[in-house]
Design an enzyme around this catalytic site. Structure first.
Site, mmCIF file in Angstrom:
data_model
loop_
_atom_site.group_PDB
_atom_site.id
_atom_site.type_symbol
_atom_site.label_atom_id
_atom_site.label_comp_id
_atom_site.label_asym_id
_atom_site.label_seq_id
_atom_site.Cartn_x
_atom_site.Cartn_y
_atom_site.Cartn_z
ATOM 1 N N CYS A 66 -4.102 -0.105 -7.379
ATOM 2 C CA CYS A 66 -2.941 -0.684 -6.729
ATOM 3 C C CYS A 66 -3.352 -1.189 -5.352
ATOM 4 C CB CYS A 66 -1.804 0.324 -6.614
ATOM 5 S SG CYS A 66 -2.278 1.858 -5.852
ATOM 6 N N GLU A 113 7.979 -0.966 -0.696
ATOM 7 C CA GLU A 113 7.318 -2.042 -1.419
ATOM 8 C C GLU A 113 8.162 -2.604 -2.546
ATOM 9 O OE1 GLU A 113 2.696 -0.806 -0.691
ATOM 10 O OE2 GLU A 113 3.575 -0.212 -2.604
#
Length: 177
Positions: A66, A113
């Site tokens: 990620c 996010e």
């Protein structure tokens, strides 16, 4: 990480500016990110244990890789770049879904996010970057779900959120390589 920017976005994933990565995490500003899940032909997910020197969530287990998109980079391009940088291999990726989450950490930083979740398929061992990855393993989605319930502190905040919200979606895509 010095000089690395993240893409600030609104809730519709429209870019509204750039900000240094650390500042965005200090101020908890919504920014674009991605999470890659790599599955093998047995339907298992490749997990990584974050390196001990990571600035947050060190030594915790999480999805295959990620990070954050760079300006001008598509989600898929970013996922492929980071997969190569962290896990040492390339494979095709497809985007499954996206969602917004906010997770504060003990060190005063906060992940806020809009996370784009991608999936890919690979059946070999990775060649991990030791500055990014401490360890790795294959686990079935059902075993991951059970282990998260038994050992929640062993996993990253975003990984637990993805698994809680999207377990069925990930499981349904685990054997479609």
């Amino acid at each position: 990480m010095k000089g690395e920017n993240v893409i600030l976005v609104n809730e519709d994933d429209e870019p509204i500016g750039l900000m240094p990565k650390m500042e965005a995490h200090e101020k908890a500003v919504l920014h674009r990110a991605f999470s890659v899940f790599i599955m093998n032909n047995k339907g298992e997910t490749m997990l990584q244990q974050r390196a001990k020197d990571k600035y947050h969530s060190p030594l915790l287990w999480t999805n295959t890789c990620c990070s954050h998109q760079r300006e001008g980079e598509t989600n898929i391009e970013a996922g492929k770049r980071r997969l190569q940088e962290e896990m040492g291999f390339k494979t095709e990726l497809k985007e499954l879904l996206s969602f917004i989450y906010k997770a504060p950490f003990d060190n005063g930083l906060t992940e806020h996010e809009l996370d784009h979740v991608m999936i890919g398929y690979y059946d070999e061992n990775p060649i991990v970057n030791p500055s990014e990855v401490e360890d790795w393993k294959w686990m079935s989605p059902s075993d991951i779900k059970m282990d998260i319930s038994k050992n929640p502190d062993d996993y990253t905040a975003w990984f637990k959120i993805i698994f809680e919200r999207f377990y069925n979606h990930i499981s349904d895509n685990s054997n479609k390589g």
